[in-house]
Write a protein that holds these residues in place. Structure first.
Motif, PDB file in Angstrom:
ATOM      1  N   ARG A   1       0.847  -1.193  -0.022  1.00 36.56           N
ATOM      2  CA  ARG A   1       0.039  -0.028   0.044  1.00 36.56           C
ATOM      3  C   ARG A   1       0.728   1.396  -0.118  1.00 36.56           C
ATOM      4  NH1 ARG A   1      -2.684  -1.082   5.808  1.00 36.56           N
ATOM      5  NH2 ARG A   1      -0.897  -2.179   6.423  1.00 36.56           N
ATOM      6  N   VAL A   2       0.333   2.264  -0.581  1.00 34.48           N
ATOM      7  CA  VAL A   2       0.829   3.653  -0.637  1.00 34.48           C
ATOM      8  C   VAL A   2       0.165   4.455   0.196  1.00 34.48           C
ATOM      9  CG1 VAL A   2       1.722   5.544  -2.098  1.00 34.48           C
ATOM     10  CG2 VAL A   2       1.926   3.182  -3.183  1.00 34.48           C
ATOM     11  N   GLU A   3       0.882   4.964   1.276  1.00 40.59           N
ATOM     12  CA  GLU A   3      -0.119   5.936   2.311  1.00 40.59           C
ATOM     13  C   GLU A   3       0.299   7.174   2.295  1.00 40.59           C
ATOM     14  OE1 GLU A   3      -1.333   4.319   6.249  1.00 40.59           O
ATOM     15  OE2 GLU A   3      -0.380   2.310   5.537  1.00 40.59           O
ATOM     16  N   HIS A   4      -0.305   8.284   2.598  1.00 43.70           N
ATOM     17  CA  HIS A   4       0.022   9.439   2.736  1.00 43.70           C
ATOM     18  C   HIS A   4      -0.461   9.914   4.172  1.00 43.70           C
ATOM     19  CE1 HIS A   4      -0.394  13.944   2.507  1.00 43.70           C
ATOM     20  NE2 HIS A   4       0.690  13.866   1.540  1.00 43.70           N
ATOM     21  N   ALA A   5       0.301  10.570   4.915  1.00 48.45           N
ATOM     22  CA  ALA A   5       0.140  10.749   6.450  1.00 48.45           C
ATOM     23  C   ALA A   5      -1.123  11.597   6.526  1.00 48.45           C
ATOM     24  CB  ALA A   5       1.336  11.496   6.858  1.00 48.45           C
ATOM     25  N   GLU A   6      -1.627  12.503   5.756  1.00 47.70           N
ATOM     26  CA  GLU A   6      -2.696  13.183   5.923  1.00 47.70           C
ATOM     27  C   GLU A   6      -4.137  12.753   5.318  1.00 47.70           C
ATOM     28  OE1 GLU A   6      -3.994  17.775   5.017  1.00 47.70           O
ATOM     29  OE2 GLU A   6      -2.052  17.251   4.949  1.00 47.70           O
ATOM     30  N   PHE A   7      -3.847  12.026   4.237  1.00 48.64           N
ATOM     31  CA  PHE A   7      -5.023  11.290   3.246  1.00 48.64           C
ATOM     32  C   PHE A   7      -5.285  10.104   3.435  1.00 48.64           C
ATOM     33  CE2 PHE A   7      -3.236  15.327   0.928  1.00 48.64           C
ATOM     34  CZ  PHE A   7      -4.209  16.037   1.125  1.00 48.64           C
ATOM     35  N   GLY A   8      -4.529   9.423   4.185  1.00 50.24           N
ATOM     36  CA  GLY A   8      -4.575   7.863   4.395  1.00 50.24           C
ATOM     37  C   GLY A   8      -4.188   6.916   2.972  1.00 50.24           C
ATOM     38  N   ILE A   9      -4.822   5.800   2.852  1.00 47.56           N
ATOM     39  CA  ILE A   9      -4.400   4.852   1.876  1.00 47.56           C
ATOM     40  C   ILE A   9      -4.564   5.606   0.529  1.00 47.56           C
ATOM     41  CG2 ILE A   9      -4.639   2.654   0.870  1.00 47.56           C
ATOM     42  CD1 ILE A   9      -5.343   1.557   3.597  1.00 47.56           C
ATOM     43  N   GLU A  10      -3.667   5.505  -0.323  1.00 53.93           N
ATOM     44  CA  GLU A  10      -3.665   6.039  -1.794  1.00 53.93           C
ATOM     45  C   GLU A  10      -3.895   5.248  -2.908  1.00 53.93           C
ATOM     46  OE1 GLU A  10      -0.642   8.772  -2.061  1.00 53.93           O
ATOM     47  OE2 GLU A  10      -1.749  10.564  -1.287  1.00 53.93           O
ATOM     48  N   GLN A  11      -3.075   4.188  -2.610  1.00 54.00           N
ATOM     49  CA  GLN A  11      -2.996   3.029  -3.527  1.00 54.00           C
ATOM     50  C   GLN A  11      -2.893   1.704  -2.703  1.00 54.00           C
ATOM     51  OE1 GLN A  11       0.147   4.189  -6.069  1.00 54.00           O
ATOM     52  NE2 GLN A  11      -1.130   4.802  -7.665  1.00 54.00           N
ATOM     53  N   LEU A  12      -3.453   0.502  -3.438  1.00 56.09           N
ATOM     54  CA  LEU A  12      -3.263  -0.917  -2.995  1.00 56.09           C
ATOM     55  C   LEU A  12      -2.851  -1.617  -4.199  1.00 56.09           C
ATOM     56  CD1 LEU A  12      -6.350  -1.321  -0.818  1.00 56.09           C
ATOM     57  CD2 LEU A  12      -4.223  -1.195  -0.029  1.00 56.09           C
ATOM     58  N   PHE A  13      -1.867  -2.764  -3.715  1.00 54.00           N
ATOM     59  CA  PHE A  13      -1.301  -3.687  -4.828  1.00 54.00           C
ATOM     60  C   PHE A  13      -1.268  -4.999  -4.007  1.00 54.00           C
ATOM     61  CE2 PHE A  13       0.799   0.683  -5.660  1.00 54.00           C
ATOM     62  CZ  PHE A  13       0.472   0.695  -6.828  1.00 54.00           C
ATOM     63  N   LEU A  14      -1.659  -5.875  -5.187  1.00 62.68           N
ATOM     64  CA  LEU A  14      -1.219  -7.323  -4.983  1.00 62.68           C
ATOM     65  C   LEU A  14       0.013  -7.597  -5.682  1.00 62.68           C
ATOM     66  CD1 LEU A  14      -4.699  -9.060  -5.552  1.00 62.68           C
ATOM     67  CD2 LEU A  14      -3.833  -8.473  -3.339  1.00 62.68           C
ATOM     68  N   VAL A  15       0.882  -8.209  -4.810  1.00 65.00           N
ATOM     69  CA  VAL A  15       2.151  -8.472  -5.300  1.00 65.00           C
ATOM     70  C   VAL A  15       2.481 -10.199  -5.149  1.00 65.00           C
ATOM     71  CG1 VAL A  15       4.794  -8.008  -5.002  1.00 65.00           C
ATOM     72  CG2 VAL A  15       2.930  -6.219  -4.508  1.00 65.00           C
TER      73      VAL A  15
ATOM     74  N   GLU B   1     -10.844   6.246   3.135  1.00 65.13           N
ATOM     75  CA  GLU B   1     -11.663   5.243   3.868  1.00 65.13           C
ATOM     76  C   GLU B   1     -12.144   3.959   3.336  1.00 65.13           C
ATOM     77  OE1 GLU B   1     -12.688   8.812   3.316  1.00 65.13           O
ATOM     78  OE2 GLU B   1     -11.390   9.446   4.813  1.00 65.13           O
ATOM     79  N   GLU B   2     -12.820   4.150   2.360  1.00 66.12           N
ATOM     80  CA  GLU B   2     -13.139   2.710   1.572  1.00 66.12           C
ATOM     81  C   GLU B   2     -12.192   1.844   1.230  1.00 66.12           C
ATOM     82  OE1 GLU B   2     -15.048   4.729  -1.507  1.00 66.12           O
ATOM     83  OE2 GLU B   2     -16.842   4.690  -0.670  1.00 66.12           O
ATOM     84  N   LYS B   3     -10.904   2.164   1.115  1.00 67.77           N
ATOM     85  CA  LYS B   3      -9.827   1.387   0.962  1.00 67.77           C
ATOM     86  C   LYS B   3      -9.280   0.779   2.146  1.00 67.77           C
ATOM     87  CE  LYS B   3      -7.933   3.363  -3.097  1.00 67.77           C
ATOM     88  NZ  LYS B   3      -6.923   4.415  -4.175  1.00 67.77           N
ATOM     89  N   ALA B   4      -9.280   1.566   3.159  1.00 68.24           N
ATOM     90  CA  ALA B   4      -9.041   0.925   4.547  1.00 68.24           C
ATOM     91  C   ALA B   4      -9.999  -0.052   4.963  1.00 68.24           C
ATOM     92  CB  ALA B   4      -8.816   2.103   5.639  1.00 68.24           C
ATOM     93  N   SER B   5     -11.188   0.167   4.889  1.00 72.63           N
ATOM     94  CA  SER B   5     -12.158  -0.873   5.123  1.00 72.63           C
ATOM     95  C   SER B   5     -12.088  -2.189   4.052  1.00 72.63           C
ATOM     96  CB  SER B   5     -13.664  -0.238   4.741  1.00 72.63           C
ATOM     97  OG  SER B   5     -14.407  -1.415   5.086  1.00 72.63           O
TER      98      SER B   5
END
Length: 178
Positions: A123-137, A152-156
């Protein structure tokens, strides 16, 4: 080779026959449904026509055409928006595989399959905005998932996916009561 040694036997259960631990169908957010679009276009058309008539009475007849172009541009923008909203992404987790199926707005389908024992979630996270991107590796492949979702939806989504992956790593459970 006998019938019992055939690896491509259709009677054997495969990934499609397994119980699904997690399934998510993700689509882009749509602000307007069909009825809302028709109401919006009717309002824009009435306002543009009314303002165009007012300018036509004042003698500025070319402005009438520009109001028509504005209404046409808004219509075209919403048609493009509607076309892009046809995209979807389906993520399914079973005990033997994770399948990502992505459908483009044109209808082109791309699928990836991963082994849940070896896949990692990056995951790529931003301190202020939360999770920006998710990846399966897995095995050098990196596939972006849940691109349509907000932070918020990405976190859930991530917590539900991690729970399903843990269940897949535990393996199938035997329930003799059923």
């Amino acid at each position: 080779m006998t019938q019992g040694n055939d690896f491509d036997d259709a009677s054997k259960p495969g990934p499609a026959d397994e119980p699904r631990l997690f399934t998510a169908l993700l689509r882009p957010h749509r602000a307007l449904n069909r009825k809302g679009f028709l109401v919006l276009m009717a309002c824009v058309s009435v306002i543009s026509f009314g303002a165009g008539i007012a300018f036509l009475w004042m003698g500025a007849w070319p402005v009438f055409g520009f109001f028509g172009l504005d209404a046409l541009a808004i219509y075209a923008a919403f048609r493009i928006y509607d076309r892009r909203a046809r995209a979807s992404e389906e993520i399914t987790v079973t005990t033997s595989e994770i399948r990502v199926r992505r459908v483009s707005p044109r209808g082109d389908v791309v699928e990836w399959a991963f082994n849940p024992l070896w896949v990692q979630i990056d995951r790529v996270e931003h301190a202020e905005f939360g999770i920006e991107q998710l990846f399966l590796v897995s095995r050098g492949r990196r596939v972006s998932i849940a691109r349509f979702l907000g932070a918020e939806e990405k976190a859930s989504f991530l917590s539900a996916l991690l729970e399903a992956l843990q269940a897949a790593k535990r393996g199938p459970t035997y329930n003799p009561v059923m």
